[in-house]
Every structure is written in structure tokens, then in C-alpha cells.
Design a protein around this motif. Structure first.
Motif, PDB file in Angstrom:
ATOM      1  N   PRO A 132      -3.003   3.689   8.940  1.00 60.41           N
ATOM      2  CA  PRO A 132      -3.300   2.567   8.296  1.00 60.41           C
ATOM      3  C   PRO A 132      -3.693   2.108   7.018  1.00 60.41           C
ATOM      4  CG  PRO A 132      -4.857   2.799   9.909  1.00 60.41           C
ATOM      5  CD  PRO A 132      -4.439   3.874  10.002  1.00 60.41           C
ATOM      6  N   LYS A 133      -4.151   3.541   6.570  1.00 57.58           N
ATOM      7  CA  LYS A 133      -4.955   3.728   5.400  1.00 57.58           C
ATOM      8  C   LYS A 133      -4.771   2.526   4.359  1.00 57.58           C
ATOM      9  CE  LYS A 133      -8.401   6.551   3.626  1.00 57.58           C
ATOM     10  NZ  LYS A 133      -9.936   7.421   3.726  1.00 57.58           N
ATOM     11  N   PRO A 134      -3.383   2.986   3.705  1.00 58.75           N
ATOM     12  CA  PRO A 134      -1.800   2.388   2.664  1.00 58.75           C
ATOM     13  C   PRO A 134      -2.275   1.388   2.946  1.00 58.75           C
ATOM     14  CG  PRO A 134      -0.798   4.518   3.540  1.00 58.75           C
ATOM     15  CD  PRO A 134      -2.362   3.945   4.571  1.00 58.75           C
ATOM     16  N   VAL A 135      -2.629   0.508   4.728  1.00 59.30           N
ATOM     17  CA  VAL A 135      -1.982  -1.013   4.139  1.00 59.30           C
ATOM     18  C   VAL A 135      -3.510  -1.644   4.515  1.00 59.30           C
ATOM     19  CG1 VAL A 135      -2.016  -3.104   5.998  1.00 59.30           C
ATOM     20  CG2 VAL A 135      -0.298  -0.764   6.127  1.00 59.30           C
ATOM     21  N   LEU A 136      -4.858  -0.424   4.197  1.00 59.72           N
ATOM     22  CA  LEU A 136      -5.806  -1.267   4.027  1.00 59.72           C
ATOM     23  C   LEU A 136      -5.927  -1.346   2.775  1.00 59.72           C
ATOM     24  CD1 LEU A 136      -8.205  -0.118   6.649  1.00 59.72           C
ATOM     25  CD2 LEU A 136      -6.904  -1.841   6.131  1.00 59.72           C
ATOM     26  N   VAL A 137      -5.509   0.014   1.749  1.00 59.89           N
ATOM     27  CA  VAL A 137      -5.533  -0.276   0.771  1.00 59.89           C
ATOM     28  C   VAL A 137      -5.038  -0.697  -0.190  1.00 59.89           C
ATOM     29  CG1 VAL A 137      -5.258   1.521  -1.874  1.00 59.89           C
ATOM     30  CG2 VAL A 137      -6.375   2.888   0.383  1.00 59.89           C
ATOM     31  N   ALA A 138      -4.048  -1.532   0.094  1.00 58.91           N
ATOM     32  CA  ALA A 138      -3.143  -2.334  -0.144  1.00 58.91           C
ATOM     33  C   ALA A 138      -3.653  -4.425  -0.165  1.00 58.91           C
ATOM     34  CB  ALA A 138      -2.018  -2.635  -0.017  1.00 58.91           C
ATOM     35  N   GLY A 139      -4.491  -3.891   1.269  1.00 60.60           N
ATOM     36  CA  GLY A 139      -5.149  -5.509   1.245  1.00 60.60           C
ATOM     37  C   GLY A 139      -5.884  -5.181   0.251  1.00 60.60           C
ATOM     38  N   ALA A 140      -6.935  -4.513   0.377  1.00 60.79           N
ATOM     39  CA  ALA A 140      -8.337  -4.920  -0.784  1.00 60.79           C
ATOM     40  C   ALA A 140      -7.806  -5.315  -2.071  1.00 60.79           C
ATOM     41  CB  ALA A 140      -8.953  -2.980  -0.835  1.00 60.79           C
ATOM     42  N   ALA A 141      -7.001  -4.646  -2.336  1.00 61.91           N
ATOM     43  CA  ALA A 141      -6.309  -4.301  -3.840  1.00 61.91           C
ATOM     44  C   ALA A 141      -6.497  -6.404  -4.161  1.00 61.91           C
ATOM     45  CB  ALA A 141      -5.042  -3.770  -4.442  1.00 61.91           C
ATOM     46  N   VAL A 142      -5.291  -6.397  -3.148  1.00 56.66           N
ATOM     47  CA  VAL A 142      -4.872  -8.470  -3.127  1.00 56.66           C
ATOM     48  C   VAL A 142      -5.945  -8.892  -2.979  1.00 56.66           C
ATOM     49  CG1 VAL A 142      -3.786 -10.380  -1.698  1.00 56.66           C
ATOM     50  CG2 VAL A 142      -2.616  -7.880  -2.056  1.00 56.66           C
ATOM     51  N   GLY A 143      -6.811  -8.282  -1.667  1.00 55.80           N
ATOM     52  CA  GLY A 143      -8.204  -9.103  -1.931  1.00 55.80           C
ATOM     53  C   GLY A 143      -9.392  -9.378  -3.297  1.00 55.80           C
ATOM     54  N   ALA A 144      -8.958  -8.210  -3.702  1.00 55.21           N
ATOM     55  CA  ALA A 144      -9.825  -8.556  -5.560  1.00 55.21           C
ATOM     56  C   ALA A 144      -9.537  -9.085  -6.108  1.00 55.21           C
ATOM     57  CB  ALA A 144     -10.004  -6.826  -5.514  1.00 55.21           C
ATOM     58  N   VAL A 145      -7.794  -9.306  -6.187  1.00 54.78           N
ATOM     59  CA  VAL A 145      -7.375 -10.659  -6.930  1.00 54.78           C
ATOM     60  C   VAL A 145      -7.859 -11.660  -6.329  1.00 54.78           C
ATOM     61  CG1 VAL A 145      -4.958 -11.053  -7.803  1.00 54.78           C
ATOM     62  CG2 VAL A 145      -5.363  -8.562  -7.693  1.00 54.78           C
ATOM     63  N   VAL A 146      -7.805 -11.785  -5.423  1.00 52.48           N
ATOM     64  CA  VAL A 146      -8.031 -13.385  -4.900  1.00 52.48           C
ATOM     65  C   VAL A 146      -9.374 -13.936  -5.148  1.00 52.48           C
ATOM     66  CG1 VAL A 146      -8.173 -14.314  -2.922  1.00 52.48           C
ATOM     67  CG2 VAL A 146      -6.404 -13.353  -2.938  1.00 52.48           C
TER      68      VAL A 146
END
Length: 159
Positions: A132-146
Motif C-alpha cells: 500500500p505504500k505507493p497508494v499512501l504516497v499518492a494520497g499524501a500528495a493529494v492531501g498536501a494539495v488540498v
């Protein structure tokens, strides 16, 4: 039957993308809270520095006024830091609740779709669950933008 398989694949892809965007809400909230604390600390240091320089440039009377302003600035800095911490906790709580809701929805959706998904797609989804790490990294990036967007809106007086 093929059309239905394609629709199911498309829906699964959309669901996976949505989950990736929301996967690390708690991490985003913690990062945001730390950023707010850092900014509040930096503001306090900057205010103290400005007050200290003004106190050195003026006579005794101005120095006393500078100390009074410095005390107020410190109190304001602490108040800002307290508000930032409270906001961070509120965001973290909301993020945790949202994360649980997303997880529950994803689990239900996964169980509902699992039997109807073609084997190759099922294999890819299971691989994502094992790593799940790549999924979490992508989620963190989207979260930072939000989070950046939310901060900008709040900074400009929008709520």
C-alpha cells in the motif's frame, strides 16, 4: 457481457483512484498541524526580533514600550500556536473519522465487487493491498494539495 466487464473495470479504476486520493488523511492532518506550529513559532521569533531591534534603537522610555510590545507579541504568538494546535487536532479528528468511513466504504465495495471482477483485475487490486505504500504516497500528495488550498482560502478570509 463484455460491456458489463468494461463498465466494472472502469468503476473499479475510479474507486481505486478515489481511495488513493483519500488514503492518508491522518498523515496530511498531522503534517498540517506541525506546519501550523512551525509557522506560529516563526512568527513569534520574528516578532521578538523586531521588538528587540526597536528597543535597542530608542531611549529608555522606548525600550520599556518595546518590552511591553514584546510581551504582547509573545502572548499573541502563544495564542496563535494554541489555535493552530487546536485546529490541527480538529483536522486530525475529522481526518480519522473520514479515513474510517473511506475504509469501511472501500471494504464494502471490495466485497461487493470481488466476485464480479475478472481475475487479472483482482490480482492487481490484491497487489495494491499487499504493497500500500505507493497508494499512501499518492494520497499524501493529494492531501498536501488540498491542505494548501484550504489554507489559502482561510488566509484570504474565505471560510
Amino acid at each position: 457481457m463484455r460491456r458489463q466487464i468494461e463498465e466494472t473495470r472502469s468503476e473499479l479504476g475510479d474507486t481505486a483512484a478515489e481511495l488513493a486520493g483519500k488514503a492518508d488523511v491522518k498523515g496530511r492532518a498531522l503534517t498540517r498541524a506541525a506546519d501550523l506550529r512551525d509557522k506560529a513559532g516563526a512568527m513569534t521569533v520574528q516578532l521578538r526580533s523586531s521588538v528587540g531591534q526597536a528597543g535597542q534603537a530608542v531611549q529608555d522610555r522606548a525600550a520599556q514600550a518595546g518590552h511591553a510590545v514584546q510581551d504582547r507579541a509573545t502572548q499573541a504568538g502563544h495564542a496563535v500556536q494554541d489555535r493552530a494546535t487546536q485546529a490541527g487536532h480538529a483536522v486530525q479528528d475529522r481526518a480519522t473519522r473520514t479515513g474510517h468511513r473511506v475504509h469501511d466504504k472501500a471494504t464494502r465495495a471490495g466485497h461487493a465487487v470481488e466476485g464480479r471482477v475478472p481475475r487479472p483485475v483482482r490480482t492487481v487490486v490484491q497487489a495494491g493491498l499487499r504493497h500500500p505504500k505507493p497508494v499512501l504516497v499518492a494520497g499524501a500528495a493529494v492531501g498536501a494539495v488540498v491542505a494548501t488550498g484550504v489554507l489559502r482560502r482561510r488566509h484570504h478570509g474565505h471560510r
